[in-house]
Structures are given as C-alpha cells and as structure tokens.
Design an enzyme around this catalytic site. Structure first.
Site, PDB file in Angstrom:
ATOM      1  N   ARG A 214     -46.746 -56.396  73.716  1.00 30.98           N
ATOM      2  CA  ARG A 214     -46.323 -54.865  73.411  1.00 30.98           C
ATOM      3  C   ARG A 214     -45.530 -54.887  72.212  1.00 30.98           C
ATOM      4  NH1 ARG A 214     -44.629 -56.532  78.659  1.00 30.98           N
ATOM      5  NH2 ARG A 214     -45.641 -55.291  80.384  1.00 30.98           N
TER       6      ARG A 214
ATOM      7  N   LYS B 197     -40.845 -58.567  78.954  1.00 32.07           N
ATOM      8  CA  LYS B 197     -40.411 -57.190  79.119  1.00 32.07           C
ATOM      9  C   LYS B 197     -39.145 -57.444  80.035  1.00 32.07           C
ATOM     10  CE  LYS B 197     -41.150 -52.345  80.069  1.00 32.07           C
ATOM     11  NZ  LYS B 197     -42.162 -51.250  80.221  1.00 32.07           N
TER      12      LYS B 197
ATOM     13  N   HIS C  67     -49.950 -49.656  70.434  1.00 32.43           N
ATOM     14  CA  HIS C  67     -50.072 -50.136  71.860  1.00 32.43           C
ATOM     15  C   HIS C  67     -51.621 -50.020  72.229  1.00 32.43           C
ATOM     16  CE1 HIS C  67     -48.030 -50.990  75.535  1.00 32.43           C
ATOM     17  NE2 HIS C  67     -48.925 -50.171  76.225  1.00 32.43           N
TER      18      HIS C  67
ATOM     19  N   ARG D 287     -52.759 -53.597  72.551  1.00 29.49           N
ATOM     20  CA  ARG D 287     -52.797 -54.181  73.824  1.00 29.49           C
ATOM     21  C   ARG D 287     -54.014 -53.665  74.777  1.00 29.49           C
ATOM     22  NH1 ARG D 287     -48.874 -56.459  77.184  1.00 29.49           N
ATOM     23  NH2 ARG D 287     -48.477 -55.176  79.485  1.00 29.49           N
TER      24      ARG D 287
ATOM     25  N   HIS E  17     -48.055 -57.809  83.921  1.00 23.44           N
ATOM     26  CA  HIS E  17     -47.983 -56.763  85.054  1.00 23.44           C
ATOM     27  C   HIS E  17     -47.511 -57.515  86.213  1.00 23.44           C
ATOM     28  CE1 HIS E  17     -51.307 -54.314  82.756  1.00 23.44           C
ATOM     29  NE2 HIS E  17     -50.017 -54.216  82.476  1.00 23.44           N
TER      30      HIS E  17
ATOM     31  N   TYR F 295     -58.035 -50.589  83.471  1.00 25.92           N
ATOM     32  CA  TYR F 295     -58.983 -51.054  82.421  1.00 25.92           C
ATOM     33  C   TYR F 295     -60.514 -51.307  83.052  1.00 25.92           C
ATOM     34  CZ  TYR F 295     -54.506 -51.848  79.941  1.00 25.92           C
ATOM     35  OH  TYR F 295     -53.295 -51.919  79.413  1.00 25.92           O
TER      36      TYR F 295
END
Length: 348
Positions: A156, A178, A284, A287, A310, A319
């Site tokens: 990110r 994150k 972004h 990514r 994730h 995706y």
C-alpha cells in the site's frame, strides 16, 4: 452553564471531578485514548475532526447531553444532505462510537434508523503489464523506486513511505503491514541492487544528521522510552526519508520524517498522464495490478492473499472477477468461429 472550552472557535465545558478540579478537556481525552491504543496520527486527526463536527451540528451540545437520536440525525445528514461516500460515513460512525464507548464509557443502543450510504460494487482499476511498465518508465529517482516497490511487492502507499531500514530483508523480502498486522511480501530481484545503492545514500544523510546532533526518527508504541537511542539507530531510519527535517505535531520534537505520500501520488499521476493511459489509475492501482498479474501467471488465491495481507480470502477474490476467469477461460461468442465446412467435389 458556562460554555468556555477547548477546540478552535468552539468553547467546550471542561469535565470536573468531585472535588471540583478541572480534568482534561474532552478532545485531549480523546487524543490520549487514541494514543494509548496506538492509533495513527491520521486516524487521530480524523476522529477528532468528526467529533468536532457532530458537536457543531448539534449546536455545541456536550456529547453527554446527546444520545442515539442526535447521532442518527448527524449520520443521516451526512448521507442525505452531504452525500458522502459510504467509507466517509463509516469513519464518522467509528469516531462517534469510539468517543462514547472508550472515552465517555457509555454504551449506545443499536442505531437502526440511520440512512446508510450504500457502497457501490466497483471492480478495482488494473493496468496491463505493458501499461504498468510504461508508467514506471516515466518516473525517475526515488519516485520510480517507490512505484516499482508498489507494483513489485503489492504494498500500500503508506506502507511504502513508512518503510524502515529494518523492514528490508534482502534474504526474505519486505516486512510490513497495515495497523498492527505484520506480513512479509516479496522483494523483486531487479530492485535489490538499486535498493542497496539507495540505502547507502540514505545512510550518508543519516550520518550527517548524527554529526549535527540530529538523526532521530519517530518510534511507535513508546519504544523510545523502552530502548534508549533506538530512535537514532540506523535500523529504525526511514527507507525514504524527507529531504528536510520537520517538527513532530505530537511531541514538538524536530526529526526527519518519511517523504510525503502526496509527492509520490503527484509524480505517479503525472506519469500516467504522460503515457496517456486512459484509466482512473493511482498509486493503489499498482497493488491491484500486482495481485491480478500474479493470478494471471497461475499463482493460487491463498498465496496472493498472504502477500497482500488480507485477513479474509473473500477480499482477495475480487481479483478473480477482474480476470474474468473464475475457473475456466471464457471466450466471447463473437470470438468463436465455427470450423469451416468441407466442400465435397462435385461428381463429374
């Protein structure tokens, strides 16, 4: 009741103890609780701003004088009149819940009359490999190296600009995450040599700062008190430091912070315009492209999930929709050509 208190042009009544002594002002208490729980300064600023806004909306009433009705009115106002995005309304709701549950220690009943903003189902914007390479080719210096990390490791934006020297492991990859979640993602082979050269230049800057009495950086989670001089050590320095020192808004200390993410965003936006990629792309997007291209190359969804960090594989599954290949390759009927019919020779 006197209305003299402490944020901007708003006066707010200080809370008082039984003995009548003045206790910390409300927003100072909010900041203290946020810092104890290790919220980032961006979240702190956003939450404080939302609390200000709900108080202003309710004519500067103390939150203790408000309840579910007033909160519902404010959140509905954001959706109906301000037409904010779903994520904006959710952030406002989170800030208000934090105020009541963590600071005021009041439990709110379930709020079910709020006009909620519905999140539109959007597929992520993805660059083709050729488009990604052409955008990267338009970047130079540190911005190119940072953008290549975004695309090559799936980081990110803020993970990239906040990278510390200790997070770069040339043997295993890039360590970051994150919030309080930690993960290791890949370090592209072609970036190893440029990154080593970059770190040598950054170390020279750090040594210069040390010789001039500086060289300190911000340390999270009170590590500065736990490990003396750790804030001056090479391992904790930012991989992409700012060109100038600045004042820490929380402590007031002069330090060298990381490069502003806005500079990278601007550089990438300019590069996209130069390549004439007609997509609403951003930092972004690299990514999104990282994840999509890995799946196109045959890597399984669980591997991509781990690399992206994730928590739930359902987040990564989006995706597969971008690929248009949920299981089998699908061909458009327009592309399907029936086999040509053989013509039999006419008999003489």
């Amino acid at each position: 009741m006197s209305r003299c208190f402490g944020f901007g042009s708003i006066a707010y009544v200080p809370l008082t103890t039984a003995a009548g002594a003045s206790s910390p002002k409300l927003l100072d208490r909010v900041r203290w609780h946020l810092r104890v729980k290790h919220y980032s300064i961006r979240t702190e600023q956003a939450y404080v701003d939302w609390i200000r806004r709900v108080i202003l909306f309710q004519h500067k009433r103390h939150p203790n004088e408000m309840a579910e009705k007033e909160i519902t009115e404010f959140l509905t106002h954001l959706a109906v009149e301000k037409r904010v995005a779903a994520s904006t309304q959710n952030q406002a709701f989170s800030a208000i819940l934090f105020l009541y549950q963590q600071v005021l220690e009041r439990k709110l009943d379930f709020i079910d009359n709020v006009q909620r903003v519905t999140r539109s189902a959007k597929l992520p914007v993805v660059l083709t490999p050729a488009e990604a390479r052409s955008v990267l080719a338009q970047l130079k210096g540190d911005y190119r190296l940072m953008a290549e990390l975004l695309y090559g490791s799936g980081q990110r934006l803020m993970e990239c600009v906040r990278l510390r020297v200790k997070d770069i492991d040339f043997g295993y990859g890039v360590r970051d995450g994150k919030g309080l979640r930690d993960r290791i993602t890949i370090l592209p082979e072609r970036l190893r040599h440029p990154l080593r050269l970059h770190l040598e230049r950054v170390q020279e800057v750090h040594q210069h700062d040390l010789r001039n009495g500086g060289g300190r950086v911000y340390l999270p989670f009170a590590l500065e008190r736990k490990y003396r001089n750790a804030d001056r050590s090479w391992a904790w320095q930012y991989v992409f430091p700012a060109s100038k020192v600045s004042t820490d808004p929380r402590s007031g200390e002069t330090r060298r912070h990381h490069v502003s993410e806005k500079n990278l965003q601007k550089a990438v936006k300019t590069a996209i315009q130069r390549t004439r990629v007609h997509k609403p792309a951003s930092c972004h997007t690299f990514r999104h492209s990282f994840a999509t291209h890995l799946l196109q190359n045959g890597y399984d969804i669980r591997t991509v999930q781990e690399l992206l960090g994730h928590k739930d594989v359902s987040t990564t599954m989006i995706y597969t929709h971008v690929l248009n290949k949920p299981g089998l390759a699908i061909r458009s009927p327009l592309d399907y050509q029936p086999p040509a019919r053989r013509r039999h020779p006419c008999p003489n």
